[in-house]
Design a protein around this motif. Structure first.
Motif, PDB file in Angstrom:
ATOM      1  N   ARG A 114     -15.936 -13.172  -4.337  1.00 23.27           N
ATOM      2  CA  ARG A 114     -14.741 -13.661  -3.645  1.00 23.27           C
ATOM      3  C   ARG A 114     -13.510 -12.852  -4.053  1.00 23.27           C
ATOM      4  N   ASP A 115     -13.390 -12.560  -5.332  1.00 15.79           N
ATOM      5  CA  ASP A 115     -12.245 -11.793  -5.812  1.00 15.79           C
ATOM      6  C   ASP A 115     -12.201 -10.426  -5.146  1.00 15.79           C
ATOM      7  N   GLN A 116     -13.353  -9.771  -5.049  1.00 16.63           N
ATOM      8  CA  GLN A 116     -13.411  -8.457  -4.410  1.00 16.63           C
ATOM      9  C   GLN A 116     -13.104  -8.556  -2.918  1.00 16.63           C
ATOM     10  N   GLN A 117     -13.637  -9.583  -2.255  1.00 17.50           N
ATOM     11  CA  GLN A 117     -13.402  -9.768  -0.824  1.00 17.50           C
ATOM     12  C   GLN A 117     -11.921  -9.995  -0.530  1.00 17.50           C
ATOM     13  N   VAL A 118     -11.266 -10.780  -1.381  1.00 16.96           N
ATOM     14  CA  VAL A 118      -9.837 -11.040  -1.196  1.00 16.96           C
ATOM     15  C   VAL A 118      -9.045  -9.748  -1.321  1.00 16.96           C
ATOM     16  N   ARG A 119      -9.380  -8.927  -2.298  1.00 15.37           N
ATOM     17  CA  ARG A 119      -8.649  -7.672  -2.500  1.00 15.37           C
ATOM     18  C   ARG A 119      -8.839  -6.723  -1.319  1.00 15.37           C
TER      19      ARG A 119
ATOM     20  N   ASP B 204      -2.785 -13.587  -8.500  1.00 14.66           N
ATOM     21  CA  ASP B 204      -2.622 -13.446  -9.953  1.00 14.66           C
ATOM     22  C   ASP B 204      -3.069 -14.716 -10.683  1.00 14.66           C
ATOM     23  N   GLU B 205      -2.730 -15.865 -10.106  1.00 16.37           N
ATOM     24  CA  GLU B 205      -3.141 -17.135 -10.721  1.00 16.37           C
ATOM     25  C   GLU B 205      -4.663 -17.286 -10.708  1.00 16.37           C
ATOM     26  N   LEU B 206      -5.272 -16.971  -9.574  1.00 17.08           N
ATOM     27  CA  LEU B 206      -6.734 -17.059  -9.476  1.00 17.08           C
ATOM     28  C   LEU B 206      -7.402 -16.092 -10.442  1.00 17.08           C
ATOM     29  N   ASN B 207      -6.833 -14.905 -10.540  1.00 13.19           N
ATOM     30  CA  ASN B 207      -7.408 -13.903 -11.439  1.00 13.19           C
ATOM     31  C   ASN B 207      -7.298 -14.354 -12.897  1.00 13.19           C
ATOM     32  N   ALA B 208      -6.172 -14.976 -13.246  1.00 17.94           N
ATOM     33  CA  ALA B 208      -6.002 -15.486 -14.613  1.00 17.94           C
ATOM     34  C   ALA B 208      -7.028 -16.573 -14.909  1.00 17.94           C
ATOM     35  N   ARG B 209      -7.246 -17.460 -13.943  1.00 20.38           N
ATOM     36  CA  ARG B 209      -8.268 -18.499 -14.126  1.00 20.38           C
ATOM     37  C   ARG B 209      -9.658 -17.878 -14.245  1.00 20.38           C
TER      38      ARG B 209
ATOM     39  N   LEU C 168     -16.052 -23.895 -12.701  1.00 15.49           N
ATOM     40  CA  LEU C 168     -16.405 -22.682 -11.952  1.00 15.49           C
ATOM     41  C   LEU C 168     -16.481 -22.977 -10.455  1.00 15.49           C
ATOM     42  N   ARG C 169     -17.062 -24.111 -10.105  1.00 19.22           N
ATOM     43  CA  ARG C 169     -17.147 -24.462  -8.686  1.00 19.22           C
ATOM     44  C   ARG C 169     -15.757 -24.725  -8.099  1.00 19.22           C
ATOM     45  N   ALA C 170     -14.885 -25.311  -8.905  1.00 18.07           N
ATOM     46  CA  ALA C 170     -13.518 -25.556  -8.445  1.00 18.07           C
ATOM     47  C   ALA C 170     -12.794 -24.235  -8.199  1.00 18.07           C
ATOM     48  N   LEU C 171     -13.027 -23.256  -9.071  1.00 10.31           N
ATOM     49  CA  LEU C 171     -12.394 -21.946  -8.891  1.00 10.31           C
ATOM     50  C   LEU C 171     -12.932 -21.258  -7.646  1.00 10.31           C
ATOM     51  N   ARG C 172     -14.237 -21.320  -7.451  1.00 15.36           N
ATOM     52  CA  ARG C 172     -14.812 -20.704  -6.237  1.00 15.36           C
ATOM     53  C   ARG C 172     -14.248 -21.367  -4.992  1.00 15.36           C
ATOM     54  N   SER C 173     -14.103 -22.675  -5.026  1.00 17.35           N
ATOM     55  CA  SER C 173     -13.538 -23.402  -3.898  1.00 17.35           C
ATOM     56  C   SER C 173     -12.089 -22.975  -3.635  1.00 17.35           C
ATOM     57  N   ALA C 174     -11.337 -22.740  -4.723  1.00 17.69           N
ATOM     58  CA  ALA C 174      -9.950 -22.275  -4.580  1.00 17.69           C
ATOM     59  C   ALA C 174      -9.912 -20.895  -3.925  1.00 17.69           C
ATOM     60  N   TYR C 175     -10.826 -20.020  -4.340  1.00 16.77           N
ATOM     61  CA  TYR C 175     -10.917 -18.697  -3.703  1.00 16.77           C
ATOM     62  C   TYR C 175     -11.244 -18.839  -2.217  1.00 16.77           C
ATOM     63  N   ASP C 176     -12.210 -19.701  -1.891  1.00 11.58           N
ATOM     64  CA  ASP C 176     -12.617 -19.879  -0.495  1.00 11.58           C
ATOM     65  C   ASP C 176     -11.452 -20.368   0.358  1.00 11.58           C
TER      66      ASP C 176
END
Length: 198
Positions: free
Chosen positions: A48-53, A70-75, A88-96
């Motif tokens: 997800r991080d790569q896709q967003v970039r 930046d906030e997502l990356n810090a998390r 971890l699932r909450a972070l993935r959901s935030a990315y989505d």
């Protein structure tokens, strides 16, 4: 199949599962499942991080979008070694969720710019063809002047949006309204062109 489903939800089935989970083999299987789930979440988050970039490379990134990244990356860095599946699932959901916002911004902006270009082309064609067409009636001349003024206003609004790109409160609404206005202008320019030049 039905018998198996009933067995798994029966008291006997639940008791067997409960007992299995307390055996060494059952605990080992549960640990392996946990490890696999955690690894899968870390993999999804990295994707997800790569896709967003990649998405953000397609557009001038607004300041608030960069701050969210930046906030997502810090998390993500904080949880790099974590085995807490819920976090971890909450972070993935935030990315989505945020990816959907990025894709929406890119799509809305692309549509608006496409409509702006078509409106400019339609107005240019109208001007060119009017040079060789019949003389305009007063009403047609007024329509042309009105279209020219609206095109200039839209250009000014788009330039202002560019200046306020990082701080615009209703950026998405602004882009959408610009796209709608350009589409309406294109249609009216085409109608005038047909009336005068055909």
């Amino acid at each position: 199949m039905m018998a198996e489903q009933k067995e798994s939800t029966s008291i006997r089935g639940k008791l067997a599962a409960w007992l299995w989970q307390r055996t060494p083999a059952g605990r080992q299987a549960a640990r392996q499942d946990q490890v696999q789930s955690v690894e899968a979440e870390h993999h999804c988050i990295a994707e997800r991080d790569q896709q967003v970039r990649v998405l953000l490379a397609q557009i001038r990134t607004p300041k608030d979008f960069q701050e969210t990244l930046d906030e997502l990356n810090a998390r993500r860095l904080t949880l790099a070694q974590s085995d807490h599946l819920g976090e971890l699932r909450a972070l993935r959901s935030a990315y989505d969720s945020w990816m959907a916002d990025v894709e929406d911004l890119i799509g809305t902006r692309a549509t608006q710019q496409e409509r702006a270009e078509r409106a400019r082309q339609q107005m240019a064609q109208l001007r060119t063809n009017l040079l060789t067409a019949r003389p305009l009636t007063p009403d047609e001349a007024a329509q042309l002047a009105h279209l020219e003024a609206r095109l200039a206003d839209l250009h000014a609004s788009e330039a202002k949006l560019e200046q306020l790109w990082d701080s615009a409160q209703d950026r998405q609404v602004w882009i959408h309204q610009l796209g709608t206005a350009y589409r309406r202008l294109e249609a009216e320019a085409l109608a005038l062109w047909r009336a005068v030049c055909k």
